[in-house]
Design an enzyme around this catalytic site. Structure first.
Site, short mmCIF file in Angstrom:
data_model
loop_
_atom_site.label_atom_id
_atom_site.label_comp_id
_atom_site.label_asym_id
_atom_site.label_seq_id
_atom_site.Cartn_x
_atom_site.Cartn_y
_atom_site.Cartn_z
N HIS A 126 18.73 -12.64 -6.59
CA HIS A 126 18.12 -12.99 -7.88
C HIS A 126 17.91 -11.78 -8.78
O HIS A 126 17.58 -11.94 -9.96
CB HIS A 126 16.78 -13.71 -7.64
CG HIS A 126 16.55 -14.86 -8.55
ND1 HIS A 126 17.05 -14.92 -9.84
CD2 HIS A 126 15.87 -16.03 -8.38
CE1 HIS A 126 16.69 -16.04 -10.42
NE2 HIS A 126 15.98 -16.75 -9.55
N ASP A 183 21.17 -14.73 -12.17
CA ASP A 183 20.13 -15.67 -12.61
C ASP A 183 20.38 -17.05 -12.00
O ASP A 183 21.52 -17.42 -11.68
CB ASP A 183 20.11 -15.77 -14.13
CG ASP A 183 19.67 -14.47 -14.79
OD1 ASP A 183 18.91 -13.72 -14.15
OD2 ASP A 183 20.08 -14.22 -15.94
#
Length: 540
Positions: A512, A516
């Site tokens: 992450h 995204d």
């Protein structure tokens, strides 16, 4: 005839030590120059070590599973060369000024034969030099290489009062990379142990005190250490006492880890073996005596539903330890984002079956994975941030144009990730052939280092195991992994009708920090489109 001490050569990539995977030769074998001698296991691959000389194998310095440092003696070969004999000294621990001087010679490159020829009567490298007569020998922790300043005591193999022989294992010391077995340099009786399991001991500090009968000076004596070598076969097993009583019911048999391992290999239950050593401990000679003892016809059978009470301590070493460290780093350092989507692979499965039925004999059989690889080739350029490596220390993400797909594979050595390099340059048949090639190389232990490194994105396939969802751990420093789950026929609603479709889940994880959630989901949705309409995979 002269003896050639063959040392483990530098095999590159900053590797300081390797684990013996498989010996290709045995003592007494005649070997030729460049003949494979041993397979050594690094943290990524099995490396085949060839012989630099021709001759007869006289000694193997280690067994499968042992760690050997680069530059340490691996084996001794008797050659017909006529080079001058030179004694080769093993690395020794620091000694006081009054300690006897150990003879040593310059040790050239281990791959150069002439400079490594040694005299057959050269001093044993593991023997302690000192004055004659009895006395207390202070055995200091030797230098075991790699710049290690201290080690942790893992397991004592002996206790105070035990009689030990020269080269008998005394203690397992744990470094930051491996468990190292420390042998005794002298024979005698253990008088004192300086530490317990879990204690840290500095290199050069006194580890234990042994009362000797000859060959060692008092506490100032120095010692030398060498990588563990193959143990010499016993001349004859020492029979256990005829009326040796077994331990009380439920009492755990006492035995060293090496004895327990050998008992498992021999299929012997230690609970049925009488121990002849101090405190009822079981030794190797007790196993030999038990094996030679005829079976008792009056022995009562074990209860069918007896309680299991044993706990087997297993050291995590070798490839298993490397896997553990890698998984721990990935899970600790990477904020994983998981995403699961179901895919209708009915059309793809029909196409796969048809192509396999009509393929040429030389073409590899198609599984689902080559189709997924081709779908990734199509999808990755649209979502380039899923394909690359993140250097979190430097704060740099290296985004790759080439697609090097790693495929997690279970092997006898543990989890490995063979890599199909430049998947973008392969069609469906070439993808299948390359995938088969690197997977078989990994499972057989013959994969090269470059075939087990350099992946930019990984596929994890557990579909054959029957799972419907998984949460794969990212193969750091990559930032994405795509997991394949099992295919199953399910009733689905299509155009208002209930129909049977072949469904499969994709369970994926993303870093992450780089990818995204929206991009991760969009990437998987694009893969789904290609897999559900497989004709689009083949369109330019």
């Amino acid at each position: 005839m002269t003896l050639f001490t063959f040392k483990l050569p530098d095999i590159g990539e900053g590797i300081a030590e390797c684990e013996i995977a498989t010996w290709r030769v045995a003592v007494g074998d005649t070997v030729q120059e460049d003949q494979p001698l041993v397979d050594m296991l690094t943290d990524k691959a099995a490396v085949e070590i060839p012989s630099p000389v021709a001759g007869v194998v006289k000694e193997l310095r280690g067994a499968a599973g042992d760690k050997v440092a680069v530059g340490a003696v691996l084996m001794v070969i008797e050659t017909a060369a006529s080079a001058a004999a030179k004694p080769v000294a093993a690395p020794s621990i620091p000694s006081q000024a009054s300690a006897p001087e150990v003879r040593a010679a310059h040790v050239p490159d281990p791959m150069v034969g002439d400079e490594n020829l040694v005299s057959p009567v050269a001093d044993s490298p593991s023997r302690v030099l000192g004055s004659k007569g009895s006395g207390s020998f202070a055995f200091k922790l030797p230098d075991i290489g790699e710049g290690i300043a201290e080690c942790e005591i893992a397991t004592w193999r002996v206790a105070v009062g035990d009689t030990v022989q020269e080269d008998q294992p005394l203690v397992d010391m744990l470094t930051d990379k491996a468990a190292v077995e420390i042998p005794s340099p002298v024979a005698g009786v253990v008088k004192e142990l300086r530490g317990k399991a879990g204690d840290k001991i500095a290199v050069g500090a006194v580890l234990m005190v042994i009362e000797t009968a000859a060959g060692a000076a008092a506490s100032s004596s120095s010692s030398t250490f060498e990588a563990p070598s193959v143990s010499k076969p016993a001349s004859s097993p020492k029979p256990a006492a005829a009326a040796m009583p077994l331990r009380a019911s439920g009492e755990k048999p006492l035995a060293a880890p090496s004895v327990r391992k050998r008992a498992r290999e021999m299929g012997i239950d230690l609970a049925a073996v009488a121990g002849s050593k101090k405190g009822g401990r079981i030794g190797h000679e007790d196993l030999d005596a038990h094996r030679q003892r005829p079976a008792s016809p009056a022995a009562a059978p074990h209860p069918a539903l007896a309680k299991a009470t044993g706990i087997e301590p297993i050291k995590i070493i070798g490839m298993r330890r490397k896997i553990a460290e890698s998984m721990q780093r990935s899970k600790r350092n990477i904020p994983h984002f998981a995403y699961v989507e179901e895919v209708d692979v009915t059309e793809l499965e029909a196409l796969r079956v048809h192509l396999n039925a009509t393929k040429q004999p030389h073409q590899a059989k198609l599984t689902l994975l080559p189709f997924l690889m081709r779908a990734m080739v199509k999808a990755v350029p649209q979502f380039p941030n899923v394909n690359g490596m993140y250097d979190d220390e430097a704060g740099i993400f290296h985004r790759h144009s080439a697609l090097h797909i790693g495929v997690a594979a279970q092997t006898p050595q543990g989890l490995m990730v063979p890599v199909a390099k430049h998947a973008e340059s392969m069609d469906i048949w070439a993808s299948a052939a390359e995938l088969k090639r690197v997977a078989e190389a990994a499972k057989s232990g013959k994969a090269k280092r470059e075939e087990l490194s350099g992946s930019t994105i990984t596929i994890s396939s557990l579909g054959t195991m029957g799972g419907i969802v998984s949460t794969p751990i990212i193969n750091a420093p990559e930032v994405a992994i795509v997991g394949v789950n099992k295919m199953v026929e399910r009733p689905m609603v299509r155009n208002g009708q209930v129909v049977i479709r072949t469904m499969m889940n994709l369970s994926s994880s993303f870093d992450h920090r780089i990818v995204d959630g929206h991009d991760a989901a969009s990437f998987i949705q694009k893969l789904k489109q290609y897999l559900e309409h497989p004709a689009t995979i083949f369109m330019p």
